[in-house]
Scaffold this active site. Structure first.
Site, PDB file in Angstrom:
ATOM      1  CE  LYS A  37      35.070  21.811  26.257  1.00 16.79           C
ATOM      2  NZ  LYS A  37      36.098  21.971  27.227  1.00 16.79           N
ATOM      3  CE1 TYR A 248       7.987  -0.089  28.362  1.00 15.24           C
ATOM      4  CE2 TYR A 248       8.992   2.090  27.924  1.00 15.24           C
ATOM      5  CZ  TYR A 248       8.625   0.732  27.578  1.00 15.24           C
ATOM      6  OH  TYR A 248       8.882   0.186  26.299  1.00 15.24           O
TER       7      TYR A 248
END
Ligand code: PLP
Length: 347
Positions: A37, A248
């Site tokens: 999955k 940042y």
């Protein structure tokens, strides 16, 4: 024409197959399946299925019919089960693919009986997790009579927690169900459940995370090999004077002159901000720590101790157990976060 990518996942076929074989051996006489999955936990489900089928795996599990469709044709002799079961709109696809739904509720059982009674299905019984599955009480009302049950299954809630009382309770409940509900096969254990001992394995096991290098319990340490290794191109190398800041928020300040490399990976690639100050790139064996914040598409790493240049490729330290501890992300998250900007390269 495809553009050349600056980010790849190196995927190790031999390690994947060796992990499957170890899990298969731990299960004693049980067959060993594979949960693929979430696109094979981020590796690419198609590539995983092809390689595991070659190793001898015959039983695959996806979450949804969408995943079943995307997987494409199954290898010769392989079967597929869809863990989330079946809804009315899924019925035509279920009929055309020949994959089995894992029926999870009274409603799903009734739907399957009315639409496809003679067709094989799996049934999930909830033995204590309270996620998906019909209750043991519901299973005793005659509800399941007339179904062609291939695999009766349940799922362990705490298999990765040493000594948790729920494991033995779920095992006890599941044994009772095995005596009461006829099915071709019985299946309880995921990766961590396999480590609890062959008593948990019944006829079929359903490992996921450990196929892909995840270690959930001490029993698997030293037995499970790393499969996934990200590798990334250096876009630039910059020389910083003492006192310069990086990224940042200017959260990192150079304490002395240094060299940093700017790499083509960021949180949009699943390399989350949790790696800031914790993760590292690898120049050979040498760890080059991430400095400053992780950006969407970029990170900066300290390459002062190397002669790394623009255009070189560096590894990214992606040891699942260690990086899980460092970042607070689970090994499952570390794998399934890996986005689609990587070129996936099987070796
Ligand atoms: C995901 C899943 C598995 C595989 O679990 P791992 O912990 O990754 O080994 C097995 N069974 C069911 C029902 C699952 O949802």
């Amino acid at each position: 024409m495809d553009a050349m990518r600056a980010l790849r996942l190196n995927l190790d076929s031999a390690a994947l197959a060796a992990n499957w074989r170890w899990l298969e051996q731990q299960g004693g006489r049980a067959a060993c399946g594979a949960a693929v999955k979430a696109d094979g936990y981020g590796l690419g489900a198609r590539g995983v299925v092809e390689r595991l089928a070659e190793a001898g795996c015959r039983d695959f599990f996806v979450a949804t019919w969408d995943e079943a469709v995307r997987l494409g044709p199954l290898p010769e002799g392989a079967s597929l089960a869809v863990l989330h079961g079946v809804r009315e709109p899924d019925l035509p696809i279920a009929a055309s693919l020949g994959a089995r739904p894992v029926l999870n509720s009274v409603e799903q059982v009734l739907l399957w009986k009315s639409a496809a009674a003679g067709e094989p299905c799996d049934v999930m019984i909830d033995t204590g997790m309270n996620r998906l599955g019909i209750t043991p009480e519901e299973s005793r009302t005659g509800l399941l009579d007339g179904l062609e049950i291939d695999t009766l299954m349940s799922h362990l809630a705490c298999a990765d927690e040493p000594g948790h009382a729920l494991n033995e309770q779920q095992l006890f409940t599941f044994r009772g169900l095995r005596g009461a509900i006829p099915a071709r096969r019985y299946s309880l254990a995921n990766s961590a459940g396999i480590c609890l001992g062959a008593r948990y394995s019944f006829n079929l096991t359903r490992p996921g995370i450990s196929l892909y290098g995840g270690v959930q319990r001490a029993e698997a340490e030293g037995q499970i090999a790393q499969v996934v290794r990200p590798e990334v191109e250096v876009l630039q190398v910059r020389t910083l004077p003492e006192g310069a800041t990086v990224g940042y928020g200017a959260t990192f300040t150079a304490q002395q002159p240094m060299r940093i490399a700017i790499l083509n990976i960021g949180y949009a690639d699943g390399y989350l901000r949790a790696f800031g100050g914790k993760g590292a790139a690898l120049a050979g064996d040498l760890a080059c720590p991430v400095v400053g914040r992780v950006s969407m598409d970029l990170i900066a790493v300290d390459v002062s101790a190397t002669d790394v240049r623009a255009g070189d490729w560096l590894g990214i330290d992606y040891d699942l157990a260690r990086m899980s501890l460092a970042t607070g992300l689970t090994q499952y998250e570390l794998l399934t976060l890996l986005g689609d900007r990587y070129e996936r390269r099987w070796a």
